[in-house]
Design an enzyme around this catalytic site. Sequence first.
Site, PDB file in Angstrom:
ATOM      1  N   ASP A 125       0.448   3.534   2.226  1.00  0.00           N
ATOM      2  CA  ASP A 125       0.485   4.224   3.787  1.00  0.00           C
ATOM      3  C   ASP A 125      -0.633   5.461   3.663  1.00  0.00           C
ATOM      4  O   ASP A 125      -1.760   5.489   2.928  1.00  0.00           O
ATOM      5  CB  ASP A 125       1.871   4.869   4.183  1.00  0.00           C
ATOM      6  N   ASP A 149       1.005  -1.251   0.130  1.00  0.00           N
ATOM      7  CA  ASP A 149      -0.058   0.074  -0.009  1.00  0.00           C
ATOM      8  C   ASP A 149       0.911   1.200   0.142  1.00  0.00           C
ATOM      9  O   ASP A 149       2.000   1.089   0.127  1.00  0.00           O
ATOM     10  CB  ASP A 149      -0.848  -0.075   1.211  1.00  0.00           C
TER      11      ASP A 149
END
Length: 293
Positions: free
Chosen positions: A211, A209
């Site tokens: 973040d 991802d």
Amino acid sequence: MTEAVLGIIGGSGVYDIPGLENPRWLPIESPWGQPSDAILFAEYEGLKLRFMPRHGRGHRLAPNEINYRANVDVLKRAGVTDLISISAVGSLRDELAPGTFVLPDQYIDRTFARATSFFGSGIVGHVAFGEPVSARLTGVISAAADSAGVTCHAGGTLVVIEGPQFSTRAESEMYRKLDCDIIGMTALPEAKLAREAELPYATVAMVTDYDAWHPAHEAVDVQAVVTTLAANRAKAQALVGAIARTFPRTLEDDPARSALAHAFMTAPEVRSPGLLSRLDAVAGRVLGNGNGK
Ligand SMILES: CSC[C@H]1O[C@H](OP(=O)(O)O)[C@H](O)[C@@H]1O
Ligand SMILES: Nc1ncnc2[nH]cnc12
């Protein structure tokens, strides 16, 4: 020639390693408390492997609840000579997109509520940690990734937060300003304890991802992590398979193997007998009281 025994710590989404020979889960007791799980003992084309699921099978333990000391201690008791950890991480760089593998060579510690050392309270020791990752293991992993056609970025700084919550956007932006590249919750104190146990250590980080900083992406949540892990499972298994296939079967030199040579400050005559006995596996090699190899 001494035989190498490869330890693998599996992170989120990695609770087993399929395709190994003669697999058996064996519980090992530790004077440091309860480890995350039993250890999976197995072989692969002549290589001895020992696997520990960091969060336990079924993912029972949060990153801040894991007994990292017990995990490293039991891996050492199981004969592990080299330790590779697998972690899901967030990306702090545009170019490190979800699905990318990174082999960080530096860590920044933002944890604050974990037992970070085997030493102190009667046997004080300090290990060097300027180079926290084994360059040799990173080389082995990079070559294995090449052989499996898996792209792996070697180098980068992994910031480790306490969790279990993900970061705020302000924190995420601060870590970017500090030149961190990826973010996780578990490589520390694991890497510090591996160094204290004289185990060469490297992290294989899979980006799941962006973040909380990326203007074009929603802040990370568990669903995003799990979706990326599932989409990249085959690639992760190919990488682990290639590491097992190519890992040197005999022990290679590594500076981490003598990390304790000059580490202890406490005079032998005042060392705590209780702690001395708990350090049999981790530091027996230098304290002269155990099976530490
Ligand atoms: C499920 S996302 C957060 C969780 O995933 C990572 O675990 P690991 O390093 O064991 O793969 C991260 O550190 C958190 O524990
Ligand atoms: N963004 C993130 N922060 C901390 N740990 C993570 N593990 C996976 N993604 C993460």
